[in-house]
Scaffold this motif. Structure first.
Motif, short mmCIF file in Angstrom:
data_model
loop_
_atom_site.label_atom_id
_atom_site.label_comp_id
_atom_site.label_asym_id
_atom_site.label_seq_id
_atom_site.Cartn_x
_atom_site.Cartn_y
_atom_site.Cartn_z
N GLY A 18 51.48 37.82 0.32
CA GLY A 18 51.95 39.18 0.55
C GLY A 18 51.26 39.87 1.72
N ALA A 19 50.81 39.11 2.69
CA ALA A 19 50.09 39.67 3.83
C ALA A 19 50.95 40.64 4.63
CB ALA A 19 49.59 38.55 4.74
N TYR A 20 52.25 40.54 4.54
CA TYR A 20 53.14 41.38 5.34
C TYR A 20 53.85 42.44 4.51
CZ TYR A 20 52.30 37.69 8.69
OH TYR A 20 51.70 36.80 9.53
N ASP A 21 53.45 42.65 3.28
CA ASP A 21 54.12 43.63 2.42
C ASP A 21 54.20 45.01 3.06
OD1 ASP A 21 54.52 41.71 0.51
OD2 ASP A 21 53.01 42.47 -0.89
N ASP A 22 53.15 45.42 3.77
CA ASP A 22 53.12 46.76 4.36
C ASP A 22 54.00 46.89 5.61
OD1 ASP A 22 51.36 45.07 5.71
OD2 ASP A 22 50.09 46.73 6.35
N LEU A 23 54.59 45.80 6.09
CA LEU A 23 55.45 45.85 7.26
C LEU A 23 56.93 45.90 6.91
CD1 LEU A 23 53.62 43.25 9.54
CD2 LEU A 23 53.42 45.74 9.57
N VAL A 24 57.26 45.79 5.64
CA VAL A 24 58.66 45.83 5.20
C VAL A 24 59.12 47.28 5.19
CG1 VAL A 24 60.22 45.36 3.29
CG2 VAL A 24 58.42 43.73 3.86
N LEU A 25 60.28 47.53 5.79
CA LEU A 25 60.83 48.88 5.83
C LEU A 25 61.76 49.11 4.65
CD1 LEU A 25 61.80 49.15 9.61
CD2 LEU A 25 59.69 49.88 8.50
N ASN A 26 61.69 50.31 4.07
CA ASN A 26 62.67 50.66 3.05
C ASN A 26 63.93 51.16 3.76
OD1 ASN A 26 62.43 53.51 3.59
ND2 ASN A 26 60.67 53.62 2.23
N ASP A 27 64.96 51.45 3.00
CA ASP A 27 66.25 51.84 3.60
C ASP A 27 66.11 53.09 4.48
OD1 ASP A 27 67.48 49.72 2.36
OD2 ASP A 27 68.33 50.91 0.74
N ARG A 28 65.38 54.08 4.00
CA ARG A 28 65.23 55.31 4.77
C ARG A 28 64.53 55.05 6.10
NH1 ARG A 28 65.60 60.78 3.98
NH2 ARG A 28 64.46 61.97 5.53
N GLN A 29 63.46 54.28 6.06
CA GLN A 29 62.72 53.97 7.29
C GLN A 29 63.60 53.22 8.28
OE1 GLN A 29 59.64 51.93 5.15
NE2 GLN A 29 58.13 53.51 5.61
N LEU A 30 64.40 52.31 7.78
CA LEU A 30 65.30 51.56 8.65
C LEU A 30 66.34 52.48 9.28
CD1 LEU A 30 65.96 48.77 9.75
CD2 LEU A 30 67.39 48.39 7.74
N LEU A 31 66.92 53.38 8.49
CA LEU A 31 67.90 54.33 9.03
C LEU A 31 67.27 55.26 10.05
CD1 LEU A 31 69.84 55.12 5.74
CD2 LEU A 31 70.69 53.86 7.73
N GLU A 32 66.02 55.67 9.82
CA GLU A 32 65.32 56.51 10.80
C GLU A 32 65.11 55.75 12.11
OE1 GLU A 32 61.84 57.73 8.63
OE2 GLU A 32 62.91 59.36 7.63
#
Length: 70
Positions: A18-32
């Motif tokens: 899970g080293a990259y867990d903090d780099l995954v964007l949620n839907d809102r972040q992606l839309l922004e």
């Protein structure tokens, strides 16, 4: 930013730790990000992974002690 060559890091979840867990964007972040890109006339490239599915299966395999590659 769209007038310069910009290199972005490749971001995705690729390991069981899970080293990259903090780099995954949620839907809102992606839309922004899409919204800013439109304003800047920039292209957004998205690599989609089944993040939740991968995390679920990884946790399940780890609980079962199945951590070896073969």
């Amino acid at each position: 930013m769209s007038h310069r060559h910009v290199v972005s890091p490749h971001r995705f979840r690729s390991d069981a730790g899970g080293a990259y867990d903090d780099l995954v964007l949620n839907d809102r972040q992606l839309l922004e990000a899409f919204d800013v890109a439109r304003t800047e006339q920039a292209l957004v490239m998205v690599q989609c992974k089944g993040f939740d599915t991968i995390r679920f299966m990884t946790e399940r395999l780890e609980r079962a002690g199945k951590t070896e590659p073969f």
